[in-house]
Design a protein around this motif. Structure first.
Motif, PDB file in Angstrom:
ATOM      1  N   GLY A 147      11.332  -1.713  -4.723  1.00  0.00           N
ATOM      2  CA  GLY A 147      10.296  -0.697  -4.619  1.00  0.00           C
ATOM      3  C   GLY A 147      10.402   0.399  -5.664  1.00  0.00           C
ATOM      4  O   GLY A 147       9.386   0.875  -6.173  1.00  0.00           O
ATOM      5  N   GLU A 148      11.635   0.807  -6.019  1.00  0.00           N
ATOM      6  CA  GLU A 148      11.816   1.877  -6.997  1.00  0.00           C
ATOM      7  C   GLU A 148      11.392   1.423  -8.391  1.00  0.00           C
ATOM      8  O   GLU A 148      10.692   2.148  -9.107  1.00  0.00           O
ATOM      9  CB  GLU A 148      13.277   2.326  -7.016  1.00  0.00           C
ATOM     10  CG  GLU A 148      13.690   3.128  -5.801  1.00  0.00           C
ATOM     11  CD  GLU A 148      12.973   4.457  -5.697  1.00  0.00           C
ATOM     12  OE1 GLU A 148      12.699   5.073  -6.753  1.00  0.00           O
ATOM     13  OE2 GLU A 148      12.668   4.880  -4.578  1.00  0.00           O
ATOM     14  N   LEU A 149      11.821   0.224  -8.787  1.00  0.00           N
ATOM     15  CA  LEU A 149      11.487  -0.268 -10.123  1.00  0.00           C
ATOM     16  C   LEU A 149      10.001  -0.565 -10.262  1.00  0.00           C
ATOM     17  O   LEU A 149       9.369  -0.193 -11.257  1.00  0.00           O
ATOM     18  CB  LEU A 149      12.307  -1.520 -10.437  1.00  0.00           C
ATOM     19  CG  LEU A 149      13.805  -1.309 -10.654  1.00  0.00           C
ATOM     20  CD1 LEU A 149      14.513  -2.631 -10.888  1.00  0.00           C
ATOM     21  CD2 LEU A 149      14.059  -0.360 -11.822  1.00  0.00           C
ATOM     22  N   VAL A 150       9.438  -1.226  -9.276  1.00  0.00           N
ATOM     23  CA  VAL A 150       8.008  -1.530  -9.327  1.00  0.00           C
ATOM     24  C   VAL A 150       7.195  -0.236  -9.279  1.00  0.00           C
ATOM     25  O   VAL A 150       6.209  -0.080  -9.998  1.00  0.00           O
ATOM     26  CB  VAL A 150       7.614  -2.472  -8.170  1.00  0.00           C
ATOM     27  CG1 VAL A 150       6.089  -2.587  -8.059  1.00  0.00           C
ATOM     28  CG2 VAL A 150       8.223  -3.854  -8.392  1.00  0.00           C
TER      29      VAL A 150
ATOM     30  N   ILE B 194      -0.340  -6.988  -8.830  1.00  0.00           N
ATOM     31  CA  ILE B 194      -0.698  -5.562  -8.764  1.00  0.00           C
ATOM     32  C   ILE B 194      -1.398  -5.212 -10.068  1.00  0.00           C
ATOM     33  O   ILE B 194      -0.840  -5.437 -11.153  1.00  0.00           O
ATOM     34  CB  ILE B 194       0.541  -4.678  -8.570  1.00  0.00           C
ATOM     35  CG1 ILE B 194       1.269  -5.037  -7.266  1.00  0.00           C
ATOM     36  CG2 ILE B 194       0.154  -3.202  -8.566  1.00  0.00           C
ATOM     37  CD1 ILE B 194       2.558  -4.265  -7.044  1.00  0.00           C
ATOM     38  N   ALA B 195      -2.613  -4.686  -9.979  1.00  0.00           N
ATOM     39  CA  ALA B 195      -3.411  -4.424 -11.173  1.00  0.00           C
ATOM     40  C   ALA B 195      -3.870  -2.976 -11.223  1.00  0.00           C
ATOM     41  O   ALA B 195      -4.186  -2.376 -10.190  1.00  0.00           O
ATOM     42  CB  ALA B 195      -4.614  -5.359 -11.221  1.00  0.00           C
TER      43      ALA B 195
ATOM     44  N   ILE C  25       0.825  -1.203   0.000  1.00  0.00           N
ATOM     45  CA  ILE C  25       0.000   0.000   0.000  1.00  0.00           C
ATOM     46  C   ILE C  25       0.861   1.255   0.000  1.00  0.00           C
ATOM     47  O   ILE C  25       0.500   2.268  -0.619  1.00  0.00           O
ATOM     48  CB  ILE C  25      -0.960   0.004   1.222  1.00  0.00           C
ATOM     49  CG1 ILE C  25      -1.966   1.144   1.099  1.00  0.00           C
ATOM     50  CG2 ILE C  25      -0.183   0.082   2.520  1.00  0.00           C
ATOM     51  CD1 ILE C  25      -2.929   1.005  -0.054  1.00  0.00           C
ATOM     52  N   ASP C  26       2.036   1.210   0.644  1.00  0.00           N
ATOM     53  CA  ASP C  26       2.924   2.378   0.674  1.00  0.00           C
ATOM     54  C   ASP C  26       3.439   2.707  -0.723  1.00  0.00           C
ATOM     55  O   ASP C  26       3.516   3.885  -1.117  1.00  0.00           O
ATOM     56  CB  ASP C  26       4.098   2.128   1.616  1.00  0.00           C
ATOM     57  CG  ASP C  26       3.677   2.061   3.078  1.00  0.00           C
ATOM     58  OD1 ASP C  26       2.573   2.548   3.392  1.00  0.00           O
ATOM     59  OD2 ASP C  26       4.446   1.515   3.891  1.00  0.00           O
ATOM     60  N   VAL C  27       3.800   1.668  -1.483  1.00  0.00           N
ATOM     61  CA  VAL C  27       4.310   1.874  -2.842  1.00  0.00           C
ATOM     62  C   VAL C  27       3.199   2.408  -3.742  1.00  0.00           C
ATOM     63  O   VAL C  27       3.419   3.329  -4.548  1.00  0.00           O
ATOM     64  CB  VAL C  27       4.880   0.553  -3.406  1.00  0.00           C
ATOM     65  CG1 VAL C  27       5.352   0.748  -4.850  1.00  0.00           C
ATOM     66  CG2 VAL C  27       6.031   0.055  -2.540  1.00  0.00           C
ATOM     67  N   LEU C  28       1.995   1.859  -3.591  1.00  0.00           N
ATOM     68  CA  LEU C  28       0.872   2.326  -4.410  1.00  0.00           C
ATOM     69  C   LEU C  28       0.532   3.777  -4.097  1.00  0.00           C
ATOM     70  O   LEU C  28       0.365   4.603  -5.012  1.00  0.00           O
ATOM     71  CB  LEU C  28      -0.352   1.440  -4.166  1.00  0.00           C
ATOM     72  CG  LEU C  28      -0.227  -0.046  -4.532  1.00  0.00           C
ATOM     73  CD1 LEU C  28      -1.540  -0.765  -4.260  1.00  0.00           C
ATOM     74  CD2 LEU C  28       0.196  -0.229  -5.976  1.00  0.00           C
ATOM     75  N   GLU C  29       0.436   4.091  -2.822  1.00  0.00           N
ATOM     76  CA  GLU C  29       0.053   5.455  -2.434  1.00  0.00           C
ATOM     77  C   GLU C  29       1.118   6.469  -2.823  1.00  0.00           C
ATOM     78  O   GLU C  29       0.795   7.628  -3.126  1.00  0.00           O
ATOM     79  CB  GLU C  29      -0.224   5.508  -0.932  1.00  0.00           C
ATOM     80  CG  GLU C  29      -1.510   4.787  -0.536  1.00  0.00           C
ATOM     81  CD  GLU C  29      -1.817   4.910   0.941  1.00  0.00           C
ATOM     82  OE1 GLU C  29      -0.888   5.248   1.720  1.00  0.00           O
ATOM     83  OE2 GLU C  29      -2.977   4.655   1.328  1.00  0.00           O
ATOM     84  N   GLU C  30       2.375   6.068  -2.826  1.00  0.00           N
ATOM     85  CA  GLU C  30       3.441   6.983  -3.254  1.00  0.00           C
ATOM     86  C   GLU C  30       3.258   7.387  -4.712  1.00  0.00           C
ATOM     87  O   GLU C  30       3.417   8.566  -5.073  1.00  0.00           O
ATOM     88  CB  GLU C  30       4.802   6.316  -3.065  1.00  0.00           C
ATOM     89  CG  GLU C  30       5.972   7.194  -3.494  1.00  0.00           C
ATOM     90  CD  GLU C  30       7.312   6.505  -3.335  1.00  0.00           C
ATOM     91  OE1 GLU C  30       8.331   7.108  -3.729  1.00  0.00           O
ATOM     92  OE2 GLU C  30       7.351   5.361  -2.821  1.00  0.00           O
ATOM     93  N   GLN C  31       2.905   6.425  -5.570  1.00  0.00           N
ATOM     94  CA  GLN C  31       2.716   6.733  -6.985  1.00  0.00           C
ATOM     95  C   GLN C  31       1.419   7.504  -7.223  1.00  0.00           C
ATOM     96  O   GLN C  31       1.349   8.361  -8.106  1.00  0.00           O
ATOM     97  CB  GLN C  31       2.734   5.445  -7.811  1.00  0.00           C
ATOM     98  CG  GLN C  31       4.017   4.646  -7.694  1.00  0.00           C
ATOM     99  CD  GLN C  31       5.262   5.494  -7.909  1.00  0.00           C
ATOM    100  OE1 GLN C  31       5.307   6.317  -8.837  1.00  0.00           O
ATOM    101  NE2 GLN C  31       6.263   5.314  -7.069  1.00  0.00           N
TER     102      GLN C  31
END
Length: 237
Positions: free
Chosen positions: A130-133, A165-166, A95-101
């Motif tokens: 995390g950076e690449l994804v 992840i969709a 969720i952190d990676v999604l919310e960052e984007q």
């Protein structure tokens, strides 16, 4: 005095065009990053006064974000090819990676009037770079912001011991050429649409860098997704 042999050697020495191009792309990326920051500040201080200004801001934001994303992808692909890109696999709360984007594209989504649906367990964690994804997700969000009508759905869940992840939209769906692209990743460019498949190539390479035993990551595109349009899926083992 310059020796004739030295001049001949200088003339015959090959130009590493890939390196020159990568250096130029790096400079352009930095300049465009400053432009994006300036644009965001300008839109915050001078919000659009009517629908026409809103549309203009949305176009500026989309085009700048798209070019910036493609430049970052080009640099990453260059580093992958020359083995200069270190893959840093670590545990992340998805969720952190999604919310960052999503936060990164907040202005773009707001100016285009796009509503977001997020479906991800806050406790869901997985091992990946995390950076690449995040870069893959960012690119998909920027593209979907152009083609969706009103709504985007971002989700993440574990299916058959893989993280999926969709990103789904309510647009017209992916054209047949793009649906085949993940399986024909060197399909080339389309001069009629302007598509280079660069984003899919980047996503394909990033997915492939994630491996676990005999499994490796992959991407999938489909139509008739949960919102009726296209859906992009990134699968990580």
């Amino acid at each position: 005095m310059i020796d004739d042999n030295d001049m001949t050697s200088a003339k015959d020495s090959p130009l590493d065009f890939a390196f020159v191009l990568a250096s130029s792309v790096h400079d352009m990326k930095n300049s465009l990053g400053m432009l994006l920051n300036t644009l965001a500040t300008m839109m915050e201080k001078s919000p659009p006064q009517d629908d026409e200004q809103t549309k203009t801001y949305a176009i500026l934001e989309y085009e700048a974000a798209r070019i910036n994303s493609e430049l970052i992808q080009l640099l990453s692909l260059y580093r992958m090819q020359h083995e200069h890109l270190l893959v840093q696999i670590d545990e992340h709360h998805v969720i952190d990676v999604l919310e960052e984007q999503l936060a990164r594209n907040d202005m773009l989504l707001r100016t285009r009037g796009i509503q977001l649906e997020v479906d991800c367990d806050e406790d869901l964690s997985w091992y990946f770079d995390g950076e690449l994804v995040g870069g893959v997700i960012n690119n998909i969000l920027v593209n979907c912001a152009r083609y969706c009508r009103n709504t985007l759905q971002v989700s993440a869940k574990i299916i058959d011991n893989e993280l999926c992840i969709a990103v789904a939209d309510d647009g017209q769906g992916y054209p047949p050429s793009m649906l085949a692209a993940p399986h024909e990743i060197n399909a080339g460019v389309s001069f009629s649409s302007g598509s280079t498949n660069l984003g899919l190539l980047f996503a394909h390479r990033v997915a492939g860098l994630h491996r676990s035993r005999e499994q490796h990551g992959h991407i999938q595109l489909a139509n008739q997704g949960p919102l009726g349009g296209g859906v992009f899926q990134l699968w990580l083992p």
